[in-house]
Design an enzyme around this catalytic site. Structure first.
Site, short mmCIF file in Angstrom:
data_model
loop_
_atom_site.label_atom_id
_atom_site.label_comp_id
_atom_site.label_asym_id
_atom_site.label_seq_id
_atom_site.Cartn_x
_atom_site.Cartn_y
_atom_site.Cartn_z
CE LYS A 115 -16.73 2.33 -24.91
NZ LYS A 115 -16.36 1.55 -23.68
CB VAL A 116 -21.48 -4.10 -23.10
CG1 VAL A 116 -21.51 -5.16 -21.89
CG2 VAL A 116 -23.17 -3.80 -23.47
CG ASN A 117 -17.11 -0.89 -21.12
OD1 ASN A 117 -16.88 -0.61 -21.90
ND2 ASN A 117 -17.51 0.41 -20.19
CB THR A 138 4.85 -14.30 -28.92
OG1 THR A 138 5.05 -14.07 -30.41
CG2 THR A 138 4.70 -15.67 -28.81
CG HIS A 139 6.99 -9.86 -28.74
ND1 HIS A 139 8.24 -9.34 -27.99
CD2 HIS A 139 7.42 -11.23 -29.01
CE1 HIS A 139 9.21 -10.07 -27.95
NE2 HIS A 139 8.77 -11.25 -28.62
CB SER A 180 -20.72 4.21 -21.48
OG SER A 180 -20.75 5.64 -21.63
CB SER A 181 -22.63 7.49 -17.56
OG SER A 181 -21.31 8.38 -17.92
CB SER A 200 2.05 -13.44 26.32
OG SER A 200 2.39 -12.24 25.82
CD GLU A 228 -13.02 -2.30 -17.38
OE1 GLU A 228 -13.82 -2.00 -16.47
OE2 GLU A 228 -12.80 -2.09 -18.40
CB THR A 255 -1.09 -5.69 23.80
OG1 THR A 255 -0.24 -6.46 23.80
CG2 THR A 255 -1.68 -5.87 24.97
CG ASP A 260 -5.73 -12.43 37.44
OD1 ASP A 260 -4.67 -12.44 36.97
OD2 ASP A 260 -6.35 -11.72 38.27
CG ASN A 267 4.32 -10.88 23.39
OD1 ASN A 267 3.49 -9.72 22.77
ND2 ASN A 267 5.41 -10.29 24.06
O1 LIG Z 1 0.61 -8.00 25.89
C1 LIG Z 1 1.52 -8.77 26.09
O2 LIG Z 1 0.99 -10.17 26.47
C2 LIG Z 1 2.86 -8.50 25.87
C3 LIG Z 1 3.26 -7.15 25.12
O3 LIG Z 1 3.06 -7.24 24.03
C4 LIG Z 1 4.53 -6.85 25.54
O4 LIG Z 1 5.48 -7.64 24.93
O5 LIG Z 1 4.66 -5.88 25.93
#
Ligand SMILES: O=C(O)C[C@H](O)C(=O)O
Length: 458
Positions: A316-318, A179-180, A310-311, A131, A323, A99, A124, A133
């Site tokens: 030496k080259v790695n 193998t192994h 190597s330092s 949401s 890695e 959220t 809004d 969610n």
């Molecule tokens: O943030 C939301 O829209 C919902 C929130 O995750 C909740 O379910 O409480």
């Protein structure tokens, strides 16, 4: 630091004067100083894409007036350029629904949109019909699908193609199989590299399959999966908008209840990333063994010298790229373990480890994409084969006697192998002394190049 006062439903608080976000983001910054790692920009951009899509759908349906709709779209497009990424600082380890990140995006877009001279509010207008969610699970699928399609898959194809090119260049080279980690029957280098290529092909197939589930979206489920406050058709229209934005084929999930409360597709994708990490680890380790030496190791290949190794030990080259690749693979395997735990955290109608899933999944996609390209360009494409180091042990390899099993029996062949090994003599000389087979027949039966072709030696 200069500040300004912002307000939300809990009251007033100070935010930095130049911050694009508002009060709810600031509360989350104050509440979660945990890892100091913000959510990945690719995830934030996916949330912004959802807001852009939702604004277009809400504007088209008349729920949102044209001025606000246009202003939100303009703000979203501006954020998608990346110029405002520093205004999304909330820690990964935040509220489990995400959220805080959803509100961070709502606040930034509302602020930018309001600069167009219209009154746009985070809850809004920018969050209309949504949401956290459904937005956050949708953003996880969206960002992961984009990452797989645009970054990971092309990187894997590049690595596979680079391996295939080297395999066909090296198809004349026969070497001792192991193998192994012990000497075994011979094989050609194109067969050895072909295994890597085939593993990558199968990994790509698994990612292609996982994409089908990733392209099913939670958007439209809103708070608990019933779709409360989202108009009819909203889910389909947002999925259509997101398909147009990305070129991928998104559709609403069959069950919003499932897509809010689970992270099954993310767990699946993480599992495929873990599988790929195992492939990368195998390639990296094979390269390290083959490159070992240069004098007291296998010395079969010479990786490009990229930096002093190597330092303290001059000259030496790695094998630094293998890695690095092995460490990236180990990290992906670890991140998958956390995603597996997160996937089990669907309590009733909501999974509450969503930010961790998003962050780990995108980190793994990036690690595997970058590693694949580095392995391709700075290890596979450039290694040299030290043919002399392959030929000598191949000629002495007592295990070639396996080819005589069908002619003289396992026990007689084992006795020859033992003798050749103890005396350090070529197997063919010892076999000539200890069987009725003439030199010409033995040369035919023990030819390493022929033995790479499989079947029963004739
Ligand atoms: O943030 C939301 O829209 C919902 C929130 O995750 C909740 O379910 O409480």
């Amino acid at each position: 630091m200069a500040t300004r006062i912002e307000r939300d439903s809990m009251g007033e608080l100070e935010v930095p004067a130049d911050a694009l976000y508002g009060a709810q983001t600031q509360r989350a910054i104050n509440n979660f100083p945990v890892s100091h790692t913000p959510m990945p920009p690719a995830f934030i951009h996916a949330v912004v894409r959802i807001k852009l899509a939702a604004a277009r759908v809400n504007q088209a349906s008349g729920e949102l007036d044209n001025e606000r709709g246009e202003a939100i779209q303009k703000a979203a497009r501006e954020v998608l350029t990346g110029i405002h990424d520093q205004h999304f600082p909330i820690d990964v380890f935040q509220t489990g629904s995400g959220t805080s990140s959803n509100m961070n995006v709502n606040e930034v877009l509302a602020n930018l949109a309001s600069r167009e001279g219209v009154d746009v509010t985070p809850n809004d207008h920018v969050n209309m019909g949504q949401s956290s969610n459904d937005v956050i699970p949708t953003a996880i699928h969206l960002s992961a699908a984009i990452g797989v399609h645009e970054t990971l898959r092309p990187a894997l194809v590049h690595l596979r193609d680079t391996i295939d090119r080297r395999a066909s260049e090296l198809s004349h080279i026969v070497k001792t199989g192991r193998t192994h980690l012990m000497d075994a029957m011979p094989l050609r280098m194109d067969q050895e590299l072909g295994a890597w290529s085939s593993q990558l092909n199968q990994a790509i197939e698994r990612f292609d399959s996982a994409m089908q589930r990733l392209c099913r979206l939670a958007q439209g489920g809103t708070a608990v999966g019933t779709g409360i406050n989202a108009p009819d058709g909203f889910a389909e229209q947002v999925a259509q908008e997101l398909s147009e934005q990305t070129g991928l084929m998104f559709a609403p999930n069959d069950s919003f209840f499932a897509s809010l409360s689970s992270q099954d597709a993310a767990v699946e994708l993480s599992g495929q990333l873990k599988g790929l990490a195992c492939v990368i680890m195998k390639i990296a380790n094979d390269l390290r063994w083959m490159n070992s030496g240069p004098l007291a190791g296998l010395g079969e290949i010479e990786l490009e010298a990229l930096q002093p190794g190597s330092s303290i030990m001059p000259g030496k080259v790695n094998p630094v790229i293998p890695e690095s690749a092995a460490q990236a693979a180990a990290q992906v395997i670890g991140l998958d373990a956390a995603i597996t735990v997160a996937g089990q955290s669907g309590n009733f109608q909501l999974n509450v480890m969503l930010p961790l899933v998003a962050s780990n999944l995108l980190t793994s996609i990036n690690l595997m994409s970058n590693t694949s390209r580095l392995l391709a360009d700075r290890a596979i494409a450039t290694f040299k084969v030290r043919e002399e180091n392959l030929k000598a042990p191949l000629a002495r390899n007592p295990i070639l006697v396996t080819a005589l099993n069908g002619v003289i029996g396992y026990n007689a062949a084992a006795a020859i192998a033992k003798k050749a090994y103890q005396a350090g003599r070529p197997i063919i000389d010892v076999a000539e002394e200890n069987t009725d087979l003439d030199r010409e027949t033995l040369e035919r039966l023990l030819d390493p190049a022929v033995l790479t072709q499989g079947g029963i030696p004739e």
